[in-house]
Design a protein around this motif. Structure first.
Motif, PDB file in Angstrom:
ATOM      1  N   THR A 287       2.298  -6.118 -13.938  1.00 21.17           N
ATOM      2  CA  THR A 287       2.110  -6.726 -12.620  1.00 21.17           C
ATOM      3  C   THR A 287       3.191  -7.770 -12.344  1.00 21.17           C
ATOM      4  O   THR A 287       3.742  -7.843 -11.241  1.00 21.17           O
TER       5      THR A 287
ATOM      6  N   GLU B 156       2.645   0.770  -0.770  1.00 21.35           N
ATOM      7  CA  GLU B 156       2.561   0.947  -2.222  1.00 21.35           C
ATOM      8  C   GLU B 156       1.139   1.346  -2.610  1.00 21.35           C
ATOM      9  O   GLU B 156       0.164   0.744  -2.151  1.00 21.35           O
TER      10      GLU B 156
ATOM     11  N   ILE C  37       0.786  -1.883  -7.679  1.00 26.25           N
ATOM     12  CA  ILE C  37       2.133  -2.101  -8.225  1.00 26.25           C
ATOM     13  C   ILE C  37       2.855  -0.776  -8.436  1.00 26.25           C
ATOM     14  O   ILE C  37       3.988  -0.771  -8.921  1.00 26.25           O
TER      15      ILE C  37
ATOM     16  N   THR D  25      -5.358  -0.508  -6.512  1.00 22.03           N
ATOM     17  CA  THR D  25      -4.611  -1.571  -7.187  1.00 22.03           C
ATOM     18  C   THR D  25      -4.855  -1.523  -8.686  1.00 22.03           C
ATOM     19  O   THR D  25      -3.903  -1.551  -9.487  1.00 22.03           O
TER      20      THR D  25
ATOM     21  N   SER E  39       6.968   3.483  -8.282  1.00 15.11           N
ATOM     22  CA  SER E  39       6.776   2.536  -7.189  1.00 15.11           C
ATOM     23  C   SER E  39       7.457   3.074  -5.940  1.00 15.11           C
ATOM     24  O   SER E  39       8.226   4.038  -6.002  1.00 15.11           O
TER      25      SER E  39
ATOM     26  N   SER F  60      -3.314   1.551 -10.258  1.00 15.27           N
ATOM     27  CA  SER F  60      -1.861   1.453 -10.454  1.00 15.27           C
ATOM     28  C   SER F  60      -1.537   0.690 -11.739  1.00 15.27           C
ATOM     29  O   SER F  60      -0.547   0.988 -12.416  1.00 15.27           O
TER      30      SER F  60
ATOM     31  N   TYR G  27       6.478  -6.201 -11.456  1.00 14.90           N
ATOM     32  CA  TYR G  27       6.522  -5.713 -10.076  1.00 14.90           C
ATOM     33  C   TYR G  27       6.828  -6.867  -9.112  1.00 14.90           C
ATOM     34  O   TYR G  27       7.517  -6.682  -8.108  1.00 14.90           O
TER      35      TYR G  27
ATOM     36  N   TYR H 172       2.509 -11.909  -8.325  1.00 16.15           N
ATOM     37  CA  TYR H 172       1.927 -10.757  -9.010  1.00 16.15           C
ATOM     38  C   TYR H 172       1.632 -11.024 -10.485  1.00 16.15           C
ATOM     39  O   TYR H 172       1.192 -10.131 -11.205  1.00 16.15           O
TER      40      TYR H 172
END
Length: 427
Positions: free
Chosen positions: A328, A229, A375, A287, A183, A290, A331, A362
């Motif tokens: 998620t 991110e 994330i 997204t 991250s 990740s 994060y 999240y």
């Protein structure tokens, strides 16, 4: 017998009357005889030479004193120059004890040498404020110091501190490797550890809206996760120590842009399908990539995991549209801990309270669809897996050990796999 007369030699004949015959008589020297001009000139010069020392002695003494003064001044200047060289070279290489401490500070604009030395001494970066002030004056002052955030550290020499504060070319560098799935918080921590940029400064830069717009980072649709991110590409980089955090972010994002161009071209059919079915663009792909990055361990499972999440979003029988990824929710506690009460006692591992907390924006257990943004920063394989997922009907997966997962199409199959996993790991 008669006597022969002796022959007389010329000039020796004497007569009774001197001078009557032979050479005329010589005149006696006279005191009134005139001296030739040349001899008179030489005589005058001799007299002047004999008279000179008396008249020139004061001037010669002054000359000797002047020469001695100049020699003394030259010696003093040479000694001062030697002392200056010793200060610049010797003191400039002296190190303070290095206990591994870094100092992240916002360097003020317009500090003179005394104020700069005082600030460095107050931060524990130099031992002698006065010596540092002299060193700064001897090496050009502080006009070239760059105001703003800097990351300085214990153990740096005065010369290195000057290089850092002026962001001089040729200052020491460090190599950083950013693993896939790091991250931006992980990246910031590693940057500071390697003395490349301050953690707080990097996090602030990568969450600055105007800066993100300038970088071209897509922020549409985010609930509030306005950061870079997902756009900080994991790779190996070389950076000078105490780099501008924005310069670091620019380079990471530029690398992400370059890699995305290649991956999007290679997976153009998959990207077109995602745009047509879900209305996705790059941000949504990153997204999901990740999430795949945080869930996958074995390389060949990435396309399978991507297919599970896409099936949950596209299969009409899966009405909840919840991705249900622990990563998620975790994060959310990392990026926005103040929003979710469950994050207050979070110890870094998923708990039912954390993953299902509706105040955690999240949480993909509590909220359907994708989280507000990436994330982590996915690598090329995870991005490619989203653009080209496996063709499956899987809706579930659970860890099976050794980094692998068991995939299921129905909830009953999934629950059975969960029970088998629990039995295998229970004592």
């Amino acid at each position: 017998m008669g006597v022969r007369p002796r022959a007389s030699r010329p000039g020796n004949r004497r007569t009774g009357s001197e001078g009557a015959q032979g050479s005329p008589p010589r005149e006696a020297p006279s005191s009134t005889r005139k001296t030739p001009p040349a001899r008179r000139a030489r005589g005058d010069a001799g007299q002047r030479a004999r008279a000179a020392p008396a008249s020139r002695r004061p001037a010669q003494a002054r000359l000797k004193r002047g020469r001695a003064l100049l020699l003394g001044l030259a010696g003093a200047l040479a000694a001062a120059a030697a002392a200056l060289v010793a200060l610049v070279v010797g003191y400039g290489r002296m190190r303070t004890p290095d206990r591994g401490r870094v100092v992240e500070l916002n360097w003020p604009d317009g500090l003179d040498t005394d104020d700069a030395a005082a600030l460095l001494a107050a931060e524990g970066l130099v031992e002698s404020e006065r010596a540092m002030a002299l060193y700064l004056r001897a090496t050009g002052g502080t006009e070239a110091f760059v105001p703003g955030p800097h990351l300085l550290f214990e153990g740096a020499t005065p010369r290195e501190l000057r290089q850092l504060l002026t962001r001089a070319e040729g200052r020491p560098t460090a190599r950083i490797t950013i693993p896939e799935g790091f991250s931006r918080f992980d990246v910031a921590t590693r940057l500071e550890k390697l003395r490349i940029a301050g953690r707080k400064t990097f996090l602030a830069a990568t969450a600055d809206g105007a800066f993100l717009d300038a970088l071209g980072v897509e922020r549409g649709g985010a609930v509030g996760a306005e950061s870079a991110e997902g756009y900080l590409f994991p790779a190996t980089y070389d950076f000078p120590l105490d780099s501008d955090a924005r310069d670091v972010a620019r380079r990471l994002v530029a690398e992400a842009d370059r890699r995305w161009s290649t991956l999007a071209a290679q997976g153009k059919d998959g990207l077109a399908a995602l745009q047509a079915t879900l209305g996705w663009g790059r941000r949504e792909v990153l997204t999901l990539a990740s999430i795949v990055e945080k869930e996958a361990v074995v390389e060949e499972e990435r396309p399978l995991i991507a297919s599970v999440f896409l099936n949950r979003l596209l299969d009409p029988t899966f009405r909840s549209r919840r991705l249900q990824s622990d990563a998620t929710a975790l994060y959310g506690c990392l990026a926005w801990p103040e929003e979710a009460p469950s994050c207050a006692e979070w110890g870094g591992k998923p708990t039912p309270a954390v993953v299902r907390d509706p105040s955690n924006r999240y949480s993909t257990y509590a909220h359907p669809g994708l989280p507000p943004g990436p994330i982590a920063n996915p690598g090329a394989p995870s991005i490619a897996a989203v653009l080209a997922p496996a063709a499956t009907k899987y809706l579930y997966f659970v860890a099976a050990g050794g980094g692998r997962h068991r995939f299921s199409e129905s909830l009953d199959e999934h629950n059975d796999a969960v029970r088998k996993r629990r039995d295998a790991t229970s004592p």
